[in-house]
Design a protein around this motif. Structure first.
Motif, PDB file in Angstrom:
ATOM      1  N   LYS A 113      70.454 -11.435   2.075  1.00  0.00           N
ATOM      2  CA  LYS A 113      71.231 -12.328   1.212  1.00  0.00           C
ATOM      3  C   LYS A 113      72.310 -11.517   0.499  1.00  0.00           C
ATOM      4  N   LEU A 114      73.538 -11.992   0.547  1.00  0.00           N
ATOM      5  CA  LEU A 114      74.639 -11.319  -0.130  1.00  0.00           C
ATOM      6  C   LEU A 114      74.612 -11.615  -1.628  1.00  0.00           C
ATOM      7  N   ASP A 115      74.990 -10.627  -2.412  1.00  0.00           N
ATOM      8  CA  ASP A 115      75.019 -10.745  -3.869  1.00  0.00           C
ATOM      9  C   ASP A 115      76.436 -11.132  -4.296  1.00  0.00           C
ATOM     10  N   PRO A 116      76.624 -12.318  -4.895  1.00  0.00           N
ATOM     11  CA  PRO A 116      77.964 -12.747  -5.329  1.00  0.00           C
ATOM     12  C   PRO A 116      78.635 -11.766  -6.290  1.00  0.00           C
ATOM     13  N   ALA A 129      80.397 -22.869   4.864  1.00  0.00           N
ATOM     14  CA  ALA A 129      80.538 -21.531   5.434  1.00  0.00           C
ATOM     15  C   ALA A 129      79.470 -20.559   4.946  1.00  0.00           C
ATOM     16  N   ARG A 130      78.774 -20.930   3.876  1.00  0.00           N
ATOM     17  CA  ARG A 130      77.755 -20.042   3.287  1.00  0.00           C
ATOM     18  C   ARG A 130      76.388 -20.446   3.844  1.00  0.00           C
ATOM     19  N   ILE A 131      76.055 -19.819   4.938  1.00  0.00           N
ATOM     20  CA  ILE A 131      74.947 -20.263   5.783  1.00  0.00           C
ATOM     21  C   ILE A 131      73.628 -19.597   5.380  1.00  0.00           C
ATOM     22  N   ASP A 132      72.565 -20.407   5.342  1.00  0.00           N
ATOM     23  CA  ASP A 132      71.210 -19.911   5.072  1.00  0.00           C
ATOM     24  C   ASP A 132      71.147 -19.075   3.792  1.00  0.00           C
ATOM     25  N   GLY A 133      71.682 -19.638   2.714  1.00  0.00           N
ATOM     26  CA  GLY A 133      71.602 -18.948   1.435  1.00  0.00           C
ATOM     27  C   GLY A 133      72.383 -17.653   1.395  1.00  0.00           C
ATOM     28  N   ASP A 134      73.588 -17.666   1.963  1.00  0.00           N
ATOM     29  CA  ASP A 134      74.492 -16.501   1.966  1.00  0.00           C
ATOM     30  C   ASP A 134      73.957 -15.335   2.800  1.00  0.00           C
ATOM     31  N   ARG A 135      73.241 -15.664   3.859  1.00  0.00           N
ATOM     32  CA  ARG A 135      72.774 -14.619   4.774  1.00  0.00           C
ATOM     33  C   ARG A 135      73.697 -14.452   5.976  1.00  0.00           C
ATOM     34  N   ALA A 136      74.575 -15.413   6.186  1.00  0.00           N
ATOM     35  CA  ALA A 136      75.639 -15.310   7.193  1.00  0.00           C
ATOM     36  C   ALA A 136      76.796 -16.152   6.679  1.00  0.00           C
ATOM     37  N   ILE A 137      78.000 -15.603   6.732  1.00  0.00           N
ATOM     38  CA  ILE A 137      79.155 -16.287   6.155  1.00  0.00           C
ATOM     39  C   ILE A 137      80.215 -16.483   7.236  1.00  0.00           C
ATOM     40  N   ALA A 138      80.654 -17.719   7.417  1.00  0.00           N
ATOM     41  CA  ALA A 138      81.721 -17.985   8.375  1.00  0.00           C
ATOM     42  C   ALA A 138      83.010 -17.328   7.895  1.00  0.00           C
ATOM     43  N   PHE A 139      83.698 -16.620   8.816  1.00  0.00           N
ATOM     44  CA  PHE A 139      84.955 -15.980   8.420  1.00  0.00           C
ATOM     45  C   PHE A 139      86.129 -16.385   9.314  1.00  0.00           C
ATOM     46  N   VAL A 272      73.296  -6.498   7.457  1.00  0.00           N
ATOM     47  CA  VAL A 272      72.001  -6.292   8.102  1.00  0.00           C
ATOM     48  C   VAL A 272      70.940  -5.908   7.080  1.00  0.00           C
ATOM     49  N   GLU A 273      69.783  -6.547   7.177  1.00  0.00           N
ATOM     50  CA  GLU A 273      68.647  -6.227   6.315  1.00  0.00           C
ATOM     51  C   GLU A 273      68.264  -4.757   6.515  1.00  0.00           C
ATOM     52  N   GLY A 274      68.151  -4.043   5.395  1.00  0.00           N
ATOM     53  CA  GLY A 274      67.773  -2.631   5.466  1.00  0.00           C
ATOM     54  C   GLY A 274      68.922  -1.694   5.735  1.00  0.00           C
ATOM     55  N   SER A 275      70.164  -2.175   5.603  1.00  0.00           N
ATOM     56  CA  SER A 275      71.335  -1.315   5.814  1.00  0.00           C
ATOM     57  C   SER A 275      71.253  -0.065   4.948  1.00  0.00           C
ATOM     58  N   ALA A 276      71.524   1.089   5.578  1.00  0.00           N
ATOM     59  CA  ALA A 276      71.503   2.351   4.844  1.00  0.00           C
ATOM     60  C   ALA A 276      72.803   2.596   4.088  1.00  0.00           C
ATOM     61  N   ASN A 277      73.798   1.741   4.329  1.00  0.00           N
ATOM     62  CA  ASN A 277      75.120   1.926   3.715  1.00  0.00           C
ATOM     63  C   ASN A 277      75.543   0.663   2.976  1.00  0.00           C
ATOM     64  N   ARG A 278      74.648   0.123   2.184  1.00  0.00           N
ATOM     65  CA  ARG A 278      74.860  -1.206   1.625  1.00  0.00           C
ATOM     66  C   ARG A 278      76.107  -1.283   0.745  1.00  0.00           C
ATOM     67  N   GLN A 279      76.345  -0.297  -0.123  1.00  0.00           N
ATOM     68  CA  GLN A 279      77.481  -0.384  -1.039  1.00  0.00           C
ATOM     69  C   GLN A 279      78.799  -0.463  -0.277  1.00  0.00           C
ATOM     70  N   ALA A 280      78.982   0.423   0.693  1.00  0.00           N
ATOM     71  CA  ALA A 280      80.212   0.418   1.482  1.00  0.00           C
ATOM     72  C   ALA A 280      80.306  -0.855   2.321  1.00  0.00           C
ATOM     73  N   ALA A 281      79.166  -1.304   2.850  1.00  0.00           N
ATOM     74  CA  ALA A 281      79.143  -2.512   3.683  1.00  0.00           C
ATOM     75  C   ALA A 281      79.511  -3.746   2.869  1.00  0.00           C
ATOM     76  N   GLU A 282      79.038  -3.816   1.631  1.00  0.00           N
ATOM     77  CA  GLU A 282      79.391  -4.950   0.769  1.00  0.00           C
ATOM     78  C   GLU A 282      80.889  -4.973   0.482  1.00  0.00           C
ATOM     79  N   LEU A 283      81.479  -3.809   0.274  1.00  0.00           N
ATOM     80  CA  LEU A 283      82.926  -3.746   0.057  1.00  0.00           C
ATOM     81  C   LEU A 283      83.672  -4.263   1.284  1.00  0.00           C
ATOM     82  N   PHE A 284      83.182  -3.890   2.476  1.00  0.00           N
ATOM     83  CA  PHE A 284      83.859  -4.345   3.685  1.00  0.00           C
ATOM     84  C   PHE A 284      83.713  -5.856   3.855  1.00  0.00           C
ATOM     85  N   VAL A 285      82.515  -6.376   3.686  1.00  0.00           N
ATOM     86  CA  VAL A 285      82.298  -7.821   3.829  1.00  0.00           C
ATOM     87  C   VAL A 285      83.180  -8.578   2.847  1.00  0.00           C
ATOM     88  N   ASN A 286      83.279  -8.073   1.626  1.00  0.00           N
ATOM     89  CA  ASN A 286      84.107  -8.741   0.623  1.00  0.00           C
ATOM     90  C   ASN A 286      85.561  -8.779   1.075  1.00  0.00           C
TER      91      ASN A 286
END
Length: 357
Positions: A113-116, A129-139, A272-286
């Motif tokens: 789940k993505l953190d707003p 576009a916010r699918i399954d409680g923000d676990r997949a987002i249409a882009f 991805v659940e368990g991502s080892a690079n969550r902070q950088a990945a969140e920046l990219f998704v944003n």
């Protein structure tokens, strides 16, 4: 008095400039301080090239301390298999995947789940576009279209019914045993006055009429190349890549967006659940969800944007969705329903349409 006023004004300007420089310095420092890696798996070919050029490179310009690696996948089913294999120790941080497959992945808890608060651009995405409680987002969305060879076809098709015209007998390529076929069934069912949630029999019957004119159900190397080379006159394929190839490959590929409209194939992004690079990945998704990124991808690659703040010019909208008539007829799908029917529909296409011909 005048000199004193000027001195006060000069001091004020210096203060503003100094504050601005401090603010800018802070921004640069924040960017430089964010270091890491983002490993992405996603769609291949022209999509991958353009995603690198227009999204990843732009992100890296804003975040020079983050390395981004893009791994091409043959299709979303292959991506799902990779994520499943890596479940215990993920090597992938972000996945770009078809919505119907993303729903399957969420049932297996492969996305988190993505953190707003960390992905504030979630607020700019519509609810659907916010699918399954923000676990997949249409882009982005890509429409199914009819591609044609501009040398051989002087009167482009305007309707899905043109696929049954005898003049195209033996001159059509149609890869139907994947998402293209799954999306085509609701389009053709609607064309025949039916409801895909009730039955796709009308679409299957229509495809049985088209099938004798199909020279290949497995266009090689792909549905674009066989049109470009003139091996076939028509192909049922994706609009975005075809529009881009039209512009970059000498205009041999024409794109017809039928007046009855199409259905957008929805592409999603997931952490991805368990991502080892969550902070950088969140920046990219944003960034990928931002209006800036989606507007650029629409204008350069002809993929429909999802971010609610993006407004397309009429010429770009016409190349993504078609005429005003086609835009008005554009449909959406209940993807949870389609995800449940996906395999069964493919089986019907393979058995009743492809194998029968």
């Amino acid at each position: 008095m005048k000199n004193a006023h000027q001195r006060r004004k000069a001091a004020l300007v210096v203060g503003i400039v100094a504050a601005g420089m401090a603010s800018l310095s802070g921004t640069v420092f924040a960017q430089d301080a964010t270091k890491g890696t983002v490993n992405i798996v996603g769609f291949s070919g022209v999509f991958a090239d353009n995603y690198q050029k227009f999204i990843i490179d732009a992100f890296k310009a804003q975040h020079p301390g983050i390395e981004v690696n893009y791994q091409q996948s043959k299709n979303s089913a292959e991506t799902l298999a990779l994520l499943t294999l890596q479940r215990a120790e993920p090597k992938v941080d972000v996945a770009l995947i078809d919505v119907s497959v993303a729903i399957k992945a969420n049932k297996e808890e492969l996305f988190t789940k993505l953190d707003p608060a960390k992905v504030p651009n979630l607020a700019e995405q519509p609810e659907w576009a916010r699918i399954d409680g923000d676990r997949a987002i249409a882009f982005s969305q890509d429409n199914l279209a009819i591609l044609y060879n501009t040398d051989a076809v002087k009167e482009p098709p305007t309707s899905w019914t043109d696929l049954t015209d005898p003049k195209y007998k033996g001159k059509i390529a149609a890869k139907l045993s994947d998402t293209r076929g799954v999306i085509l069934l609701p389009i053709l069912t609607k064309l025949k006055g039916g409801d895909y949630k009730t039955s796709v029999d009308p679409a299957i019957d229509f495809l049985k009429q088209v099938a004798p004119s199909v020279s290949t159900f497995e266009p090689a190397p792909d549905c674009y190349a066989v049109v470009q080379s003139g091996e076939v006159d028509l192909s049922i394929c994706w609009n975005g890549r075809a529009q881009y190839l039209h512009d970059t490959q000498g205009g041999k590929i024409g794109v017809a967006l039928p007046k009855e409209g199409s259905i957008g194939q929805t592409n999603t992004i997931g952490l991805v659940e368990g991502s080892a690079n969550r902070q950088a990945a969140e920046l990219f998704v944003n960034y990928a969800l931002s209006a800036e990124a989606q507007a650029t991808f629409a204008e350069k690659s002809f993929y429909g944007p999802v971010n609610s703040k993006v407004s397309l010019s009429e010429p770009v909208a016409a190349r993504i969705y078609g005429s005003k008539e086609a835009q008005a007829a554009q449909s959406s799908l209940d993807w949870s329903f389609v995800a449940d029917k996906y395999s069964a529909w493919i089986q019907r296409i393979n058995r009743e349409v492809i194998a029968a011909n």
